[in-house]
Scaffold this motif. Structure first.
Motif, short mmCIF file in Angstrom:
data_model
loop_
_atom_site.label_atom_id
_atom_site.label_comp_id
_atom_site.label_asym_id
_atom_site.label_seq_id
_atom_site.Cartn_x
_atom_site.Cartn_y
_atom_site.Cartn_z
N GLY A 50 14.09 3.93 -8.14
CA GLY A 50 14.40 2.92 -9.17
C GLY A 50 15.89 2.70 -9.29
N THR A 51 16.64 3.81 -9.32
CA THR A 51 18.10 3.71 -9.43
C THR A 51 18.69 3.13 -8.15
N LEU A 52 18.21 3.62 -7.00
CA LEU A 52 18.75 3.16 -5.72
C LEU A 52 18.60 1.64 -5.57
N TYR A 53 17.38 1.14 -5.80
CA TYR A 53 17.19 -0.30 -5.57
C TYR A 53 17.78 -1.15 -6.69
N GLY A 54 17.88 -0.60 -7.89
CA GLY A 54 18.60 -1.31 -8.96
C GLY A 54 20.06 -1.49 -8.58
N LEU A 56 21.31 -1.26 -5.45
CA LEU A 56 21.41 -2.09 -4.23
C LEU A 56 21.33 -3.58 -4.58
N ALA A 57 20.40 -3.93 -5.49
CA ALA A 57 20.25 -5.34 -5.86
C ALA A 57 21.52 -5.87 -6.51
N TYR B 18 11.70 -5.80 -1.55
CA TYR B 18 12.03 -4.38 -1.36
C TYR B 18 10.80 -3.49 -1.16
N ASP B 38 12.21 7.53 -13.22
CA ASP B 38 13.18 6.67 -12.52
C ASP B 38 12.50 5.39 -12.00
#
Lengths: 108, 172
Positions: A50-54, A56-57, B18, B38
């Protein structure tokens, strides 16, 4: 004065994960899994999906990173020239803060 | 909970953009509570963040919509997304007037009731004013074109629930 969107600090709670991602991409393109492995090795923190793709976006929206053609199911990303500038500025700022912090600690 | 099911928490456009990477990253490993939290908070962020929508909205039909229409498209219930738009800009404008006008009217009514000595009722009318106005605007937007009975159920039942909850809240 910096315009909105020109600093990592504008990303709020995503600013630190975004910094980690930019640092991870500084030595070449990586996909999400490789980034989390690299970030964990460098910082000791494992970014959740969730954090990674938030992050990245947000980086992609600001054109600080860009996606490359997908390799299997994984899409690598690379740092753009604008992303390099933002990363350099942030690292310079951190270096200044680190120097000041160390010097103040030495004074006590 | 499997990665596939968790992925469904995210908006469709996000999944298209994604989803494959997400599944490859999460894999089949068992997820701990911190990872679950998360992923759920990431899903909420994906629904709310304009930055995230900016990187995903262009890959779906809603990209043809502009500004507020794109936002409306993102928030449409999934059962309506694949249908052609059944409400026009004029309908959206009427819906907005209902929301804004209704909220103002309910607030004014609540103030009048409180001045008349009906404190709890006035408080309830003010509190319920906005959600009820939003629900009353639905026949001009999201539920437009549905049969009258369906509109009555989709609008009437939530209004009853809001009124009931507001009544309970004023009694606590």
């Amino acid at each position: 004065m910096k315009k909105r969107g020109e600093s990592l600090a504008d990303l709020g709670r995503f600013s630190e994960p975004a910094l980690f991602i930019l640092i991870s991409l500084a030595d070449g393109p990586k996909h999400g899994y490789a980034m989390t492995q690299d970030i964990e090795a460098v910082s000791g923190q494992r970014l959740g999906p969730g954090t990674l793709y938030g992050a990245l976006a947000r980086l992609e929206a600001r054109k600080w990173i860009e996606p490359l053609p997908a390799d299997d199911r994984r899409r690598p990303y690379r740092l753009t020239a604008a992303g390099q500038r933002v990363l350099r500025a942030r690292l310079d700022s951190l270096r200044t803060m680190t120097r000041v912090g160390h010097s103040r600690l030495a004074d006590t | 909970m499997t990665a596939d099911r968790l992925l469904r928490l995210y908006p469709r456009a996000w999944r298209e953009r994604y989803g494959d990477e997400f599944l490859a990253l999460v894999g089949d490993r068992p997820l701990g509570l911190p990872q679950l939290i998360d992923i759920v908070s990431g899903a909420i962020d994906a629904h709310l963040s304009s930055d995230v929508r900016a990187t995903t909205v262009s890959e779906r039909p809603a990209a043809q919509a502009q500004g507020g229409e794109a936002v409306i498209e993102t928030w449409k219930p999934s059962c309506f997304r694949d249908r052609p738009a059944v409400f026009s800009k004029r309908d959206a404008l009427i819906g907005s007037v209902v929301v804004i006008g209704g909220s103002i009217l309910f607030s004014a009514l609540g103030i009048v009731l409180r001045r008349a000595g009906f404190d709890a009722l006035g408080e309830g009318v003010v509190s319920a004013g906005f959600p009820v106005s939003v629900l009353l605007s639905l026949p001009f937007t999201f539920v437009k074109g549905q049969p009258w009975k369906a509109q009555g159920v989709l609008v009437g039942i939530p209004i009853l629930i809001v009124v009931l909850l507001t009544y309970v809240a004023t009694k606590l």
